[in-house]
Design a protein around this motif. Structure first.
Motif, PDB file in Angstrom:
ATOM      1  N   HIS A  13       0.857  -1.188   0.000  1.00  0.00           N
ATOM      2  CA  HIS A  13       0.000   0.000   0.000  1.00  0.00           C
ATOM      3  C   HIS A  13       0.893   1.239   0.000  1.00  0.00           C
ATOM      4  CE1 HIS A  13      -2.603   3.160   1.785  1.00  0.00           C
ATOM      5  NE2 HIS A  13      -3.556   2.541   1.114  1.00  0.00           N
ATOM      6  N   GLU A  14       0.495   2.260  -0.743  1.00  0.00           N
ATOM      7  CA  GLU A  14       1.317   3.464  -0.847  1.00  0.00           C
ATOM      8  C   GLU A  14       0.537   4.704  -0.442  1.00  0.00           C
ATOM      9  OE1 GLU A  14       3.871   6.078  -4.159  1.00  0.00           O
ATOM     10  OE2 GLU A  14       3.249   4.010  -4.605  1.00  0.00           O
ATOM     11  N   ILE A  15       1.197   5.580   0.315  1.00  0.00           N
ATOM     12  CA  ILE A  15       0.660   6.904   0.598  1.00  0.00           C
ATOM     13  C   ILE A  15       1.755   7.922   0.316  1.00  0.00           C
ATOM     14  CG2 ILE A  15      -1.004   6.119   2.327  1.00  0.00           C
ATOM     15  CD1 ILE A  15       0.875   7.120   4.499  1.00  0.00           C
ATOM     16  N   GLU A  16       1.340   9.182   0.093  1.00  0.00           N
ATOM     17  CA  GLU A  16       2.310  10.263  -0.122  1.00  0.00           C
ATOM     18  C   GLU A  16       2.051  11.349   0.911  1.00  0.00           C
ATOM     19  OE1 GLU A  16       3.297  13.619  -3.493  1.00  0.00           O
ATOM     20  OE2 GLU A  16       3.014  11.549  -4.177  1.00  0.00           O
ATOM     21  N   ILE A  17       3.106  11.779   1.579  1.00  0.00           N
ATOM     22  CA  ILE A  17       3.006  12.831   2.591  1.00  0.00           C
ATOM     23  C   ILE A  17       4.092  13.862   2.311  1.00  0.00           C
ATOM     24  CG2 ILE A  17       3.102  13.385   5.039  1.00  0.00           C
ATOM     25  CD1 ILE A  17       2.246  10.509   5.620  1.00  0.00           C
ATOM     26  N   LYS A  18       3.678  15.064   1.979  1.00  0.00           N
ATOM     27  CA  LYS A  18       4.615  16.169   1.706  1.00  0.00           C
ATOM     28  C   LYS A  18       5.729  15.728   0.752  1.00  0.00           C
ATOM     29  CE  LYS A  18       3.677  18.765   5.912  1.00  0.00           C
ATOM     30  NZ  LYS A  18       4.219  19.405   7.139  1.00  0.00           N
ATOM     31  N   LYS A  19       5.300  15.134  -0.343  1.00  0.00           N
ATOM     32  CA  LYS A  19       6.165  14.740  -1.455  1.00  0.00           C
ATOM     33  C   LYS A  19       7.019  13.490  -1.190  1.00  0.00           C
ATOM     34  CE  LYS A  19       6.467  19.401  -3.400  1.00  0.00           C
ATOM     35  NZ  LYS A  19       7.363  20.481  -3.891  1.00  0.00           N
ATOM     36  N   ALA A 118       0.968   4.915   7.656  1.00  0.00           N
ATOM     37  CA  ALA A 118       1.313   4.043   6.531  1.00  0.00           C
ATOM     38  C   ALA A 118       0.898   2.605   6.821  1.00  0.00           C
ATOM     39  CB  ALA A 118       2.806   4.122   6.242  1.00  0.00           C
ATOM     40  N   VAL A 119       1.197   2.134   8.032  1.00  0.00           N
ATOM     41  CA  VAL A 119       0.835   0.762   8.392  1.00  0.00           C
ATOM     42  C   VAL A 119      -0.666   0.638   8.641  1.00  0.00           C
ATOM     43  CG1 VAL A 119       1.223  -1.112  10.044  1.00  0.00           C
ATOM     44  CG2 VAL A 119       3.127   0.339   9.333  1.00  0.00           C
ATOM     45  N   SER A 120      -1.264   1.633   9.310  1.00  0.00           N
ATOM     46  CA  SER A 120      -2.706   1.591   9.594  1.00  0.00           C
ATOM     47  C   SER A 120      -3.524   1.541   8.309  1.00  0.00           C
ATOM     48  CB  SER A 120      -3.124   2.811  10.416  1.00  0.00           C
ATOM     49  OG  SER A 120      -2.543   2.807  11.687  1.00  0.00           O
ATOM     50  N   GLU A 121      -3.158   2.381   7.345  1.00  0.00           N
ATOM     51  CA  GLU A 121      -3.895   2.409   6.087  1.00  0.00           C
ATOM     52  C   GLU A 121      -3.736   1.097   5.324  1.00  0.00           C
ATOM     53  OE1 GLU A 121      -6.022   4.799   4.936  1.00  0.00           O
ATOM     54  OE2 GLU A 121      -5.759   5.591   6.965  1.00  0.00           O
ATOM     55  N   ALA A 122      -2.545   0.523   5.371  1.00  0.00           N
ATOM     56  CA  ALA A 122      -2.339  -0.768   4.699  1.00  0.00           C
ATOM     57  C   ALA A 122      -3.189  -1.856   5.337  1.00  0.00           C
ATOM     58  CB  ALA A 122      -0.857  -1.147   4.751  1.00  0.00           C
ATOM     59  N   LEU A 123      -3.264  -1.832   6.667  1.00  0.00           N
ATOM     60  CA  LEU A 123      -4.041  -2.864   7.365  1.00  0.00           C
ATOM     61  C   LEU A 123      -5.532  -2.804   7.036  1.00  0.00           C
ATOM     62  CD1 LEU A 123      -2.395  -3.036  10.898  1.00  0.00           C
ATOM     63  CD2 LEU A 123      -2.565  -4.884   9.213  1.00  0.00           C
ATOM     64  N   LYS A 124      -6.011  -1.626   6.637  1.00  0.00           N
ATOM     65  CA  LYS A 124      -7.420  -1.512   6.248  1.00  0.00           C
ATOM     66  C   LYS A 124      -7.726  -2.356   5.024  1.00  0.00           C
ATOM     67  CE  LYS A 124      -8.150   3.134   8.133  1.00  0.00           C
ATOM     68  NZ  LYS A 124      -8.448   4.558   7.810  1.00  0.00           N
ATOM     69  N   GLU A 125      -6.712  -2.640   4.223  1.00  0.00           N
ATOM     70  CA  GLU A 125      -6.904  -3.442   3.019  1.00  0.00           C
ATOM     71  C   GLU A 125      -6.572  -4.919   3.237  1.00  0.00           C
ATOM     72  OE1 GLU A 125      -4.825  -1.796  -0.276  1.00  0.00           O
ATOM     73  OE2 GLU A 125      -5.867   0.146  -0.189  1.00  0.00           O
ATOM     74  N   ALA A 126      -6.067  -5.242   4.417  1.00  0.00           N
ATOM     75  CA  ALA A 126      -5.662  -6.625   4.691  1.00  0.00           C
ATOM     76  C   ALA A 126      -6.849  -7.471   5.126  1.00  0.00           C
ATOM     77  CB  ALA A 126      -4.592  -6.648   5.782  1.00  0.00           C
TER      78      ALA A 126
END
Length: 212
Positions: A13-19, A118-126
């Motif tokens: 899972h990927e997120i972007e924070i301040k580039k 980053a980990v929390s958002e990935a776990l939402k898809e697990a």
């Protein structure tokens, strides 16, 4: 009784924070050797990344816990990643967050939030699974009994999971049943089909069942 909770399959899972790009790898593992092998593969694939921060938990009792900030300020990456895994009561799982620095510094608080999110958002898809001890049972029925059995499975609130169905001259349903419910399921099905079924207990197994 639940032995432990983990994840069913690897995901990215990927997120972007301040580039800055944060790629999170969540992977089920069985040993520290598995962790090292998976980490080496991620490092090789993302050799140009700024950081490869890590956390993992092993053991039915979650007693083995490791983490690394991999060059980020101490306590800003590995610890928050590990805490997210612990909050979900997960074990036999590793998390690696690969960071590609985008040129904007986040500060200690920003880094903690970034790696945690980053980990929390990935776990939402697990797919979270629970590992429990179940009795494996084969129930053999005639074809004209299938609809009644299917209806029973759709209505029952007892902890039964249909693992497999085999079609021959009869239909055999392979069931995983919570140990404390085996007798009740047996009695209900025997009554439903007036004893016209074959019930074979195959023994106790540990089974992974999806929680969400």
């Amino acid at each position: 009784m639940v032995n432990y909770y983990s994840i069913e399959a690897p995901l990215i899972h990927e997120i972007e924070i301040k580039k800055s790009r944060f790629l999170t790898y969540l992977i089920p593992i069985e040993s520290e050797a598995d962790f090292q092998e998976e980490l080496a593969a991620i490092r090789k694939e993302h050799y140009k990344a700024t950081h490869h921060c890590q956390a993992f938990i092993l053991g039915d009792d979650s007693m083995i816990q490791r983490m690394s900030d991999d060059g980020e300020p101490a306590g800003t990456a590995g610890v928050p990643m590990l805490e997210v895994l612990k909050q979900e009561n997960l074990t036999y799982v590793m998390a690696v967050v690969v960071r590609y620095f985008g040129g904007v510094k986040l500060g200690s608080g920003g880094l903690i939030r970034a790696y945690s999110n980053a980990v929390s958002e990935a776990l939402k898809e697990a797919t979270i699974i629970k590992n429990i001890n179940q009795m494996m049972v084969n129930v053999e029925l005639r074809y004209d009994q299938m609809d009644s059995f299917t209806y029973y499975m759709s209505q029952t609130e007892l902890p039964i999971t249909l693992k497999d169905t085999v079609y021959t001259d009869t239909v055999t349903f392979n069931l995983a049943i919570n140990l404390e419910a085996v007798t009740e399921v047996h009695d209900e099905l025997t009554n439903r089909f007036s004893g016209q079924l074959s019930w074979t207990e195959l023994g106790e197994q540990t089974v992974n069942l999806p929680v969400r």
